[in-house]
Scaffold this active site. Sequence first.
Site, PDB file in Angstrom:
ATOM      1  N   LYS A   1      39.225  51.891  34.776  1.00 45.62           N
ATOM      2  CA  LYS A   1      40.435  51.822  34.900  1.00 45.62           C
ATOM      3  C   LYS A   1      40.981  50.507  33.774  1.00 45.62           C
ATOM      4  CE  LYS A   1      43.524  52.580  37.720  1.00 45.62           C
ATOM      5  NZ  LYS A   1      44.477  52.204  38.849  1.00 45.62           N
TER       6      LYS A   1
ATOM      7  N   GLU B   1      53.842  45.866  33.959  1.00 45.72           N
ATOM      8  CA  GLU B   1      54.440  45.859  35.284  1.00 45.72           C
ATOM      9  C   GLU B   1      55.196  44.639  35.829  1.00 45.72           C
ATOM     10  OE1 GLU B   1      51.238  48.562  37.665  1.00 45.72           O
ATOM     11  OE2 GLU B   1      50.420  47.144  36.529  1.00 45.72           O
TER      12      GLU B   1
ATOM     13  N   SER C   1      40.183  47.026  36.860  1.00 46.74           N
ATOM     14  CA  SER C   1      40.067  46.868  38.180  1.00 46.74           C
ATOM     15  C   SER C   1      38.821  46.541  38.879  1.00 46.74           C
ATOM     16  CB  SER C   1      40.295  48.643  38.806  1.00 46.74           C
ATOM     17  OG  SER C   1      39.749  48.550  40.112  1.00 46.74           O
TER      18      SER C   1
ATOM     19  N   HIS D   1      66.161  63.180  30.932  1.00 42.87           N
ATOM     20  CA  HIS D   1      65.419  63.485  32.274  1.00 42.87           C
ATOM     21  C   HIS D   1      64.094  63.253  32.404  1.00 42.87           C
ATOM     22  CE1 HIS D   1      69.479  65.195  33.009  1.00 42.87           C
ATOM     23  NE2 HIS D   1      69.400  65.473  31.669  1.00 42.87           N
TER      24      HIS D   1
END
Length: 467
Positions: free
Chosen positions: A293, A300, A287, A166
Amino acid sequence: MADGSSETKSSNQMWGGRFASGPDAIMEEINASIGFDKKLYAQDIRGSIAHATMLAHQGIISAEDKDKIVHGLDTILSEIESGTFEFSRRLEDIHMNIEARLATLIGPAAGRLHTARSRNDQVALDFRLWVKEELRKTEEALTGLISAFLDRAEEHAGTVMPGFTHLQTAQPVTFGHHCMAYVEMFGRDRARVRHAIEHLDESPIGAAALAGTGFPIDRHMTAKALGFREPTRNSIDTVSDRDFALEFLSIAAIAATHLSRLAEEIVIWSTPQFGFIRLSDAFSTGSSIMPQKKNPDAAELVRAKTGRINGSLIALLTVMKGLPLAYSKDMQEDKEQVFDAAESLELAIAAMTGMIRDVTVRADRMRAAAGSGYSTATDLADWLVREAGLPFRDAHHVTGRVVALAEQKRCDLADLSLAELQTINSAITDKVFDVLTVEASVASRTSFGGTAPAEVRKQIAWWRARN
Ligand code: ARG
């Protein structure tokens, strides 16, 4: 368009005998597949050479015509590969583009190539050959990915991390063990690939339009020449069947699902909040506005490719589901789905292999997280069963109270004193502290397939012998 101008167009040179006029421009556009099936040129030429050779061997065409055909096809192959071949949409597809060029190159002998065959068995052959090659590439790519995982698993057979259910901390495991879970998944994908290769290893050529042919062809000869195990057995099924494409897409969809789950873990683990891994610069991006970042874009995109691949599977299943036997033009829509999925899968496996090889594992962060969240509570319960003779359900209850006490005191299980533990159950002795550390916990899980480093090393050795 439907303005009558089509009346003036010449009818098709391949099948124009019963046509007074050529197709409407829209007809030509919807009908043509050359834009994508040109990818099959090498398979088409290989198939035609095998077919012509067999025709000559059987005395159906002359040796002289066969030589001209083979020579012409070789020329076309080099024209296509050097980029000088002119593809024409008017000629619909790769099969007719090549045949028309052959006629220009060698004259009337070209017209004999299509004896005892149809585009229906021809396209089934070309596409099967293409899918077979793609499956081999996939097999190899998966082997590379598995090997990357085996290396990382070996390095980290003893690196402790939290195991989750979970996405909540469950029990400590080793990072090597977690890596080996993916080895199992990609190993199954590869087994499916191998099975699919065996499944499709039958030659369609010679089924002709759907009913076979009256010419004395030798389908075993062409099957052998083209590297197939044997010819297909039913000519109707042969030209109706796209199971090999559906199998490729199903395998791709399952593999993509595995890649996507891995990608998701990479995304989560590389956040500052988790900090379990650091992606290499080579597989991340920055970024344009936030200088701090580092984004896991490759992961992704691997996660997103799953959408395309699943889409392709559903698209082709849907194309096929209502088709009566045998061939229908609907089936022309099979290729783009497979080509797109193949490209996406190849790229996704390659990107993932690179990420796994390059990723920095932050063992300190994993170790710290592994010890939090009372991850050794099950070890305490097991200890109570083993050493104090409690039934597991009672041990579970006692451990629950110990966890509640630690929570109240805001400390880990191992930080509670023996006296405190004994207020909950007097059978507890100081030996319990041997099982409360995460290292002791993982080392104790020696059951077959368990997370103990020694067991993980056995799993690695098993796979090394098979990879
Ligand atoms: N371009 C066609 C396809 O990809 C080739 C087969 C055409 N057959 C036919 N009977 N029109 O399916």
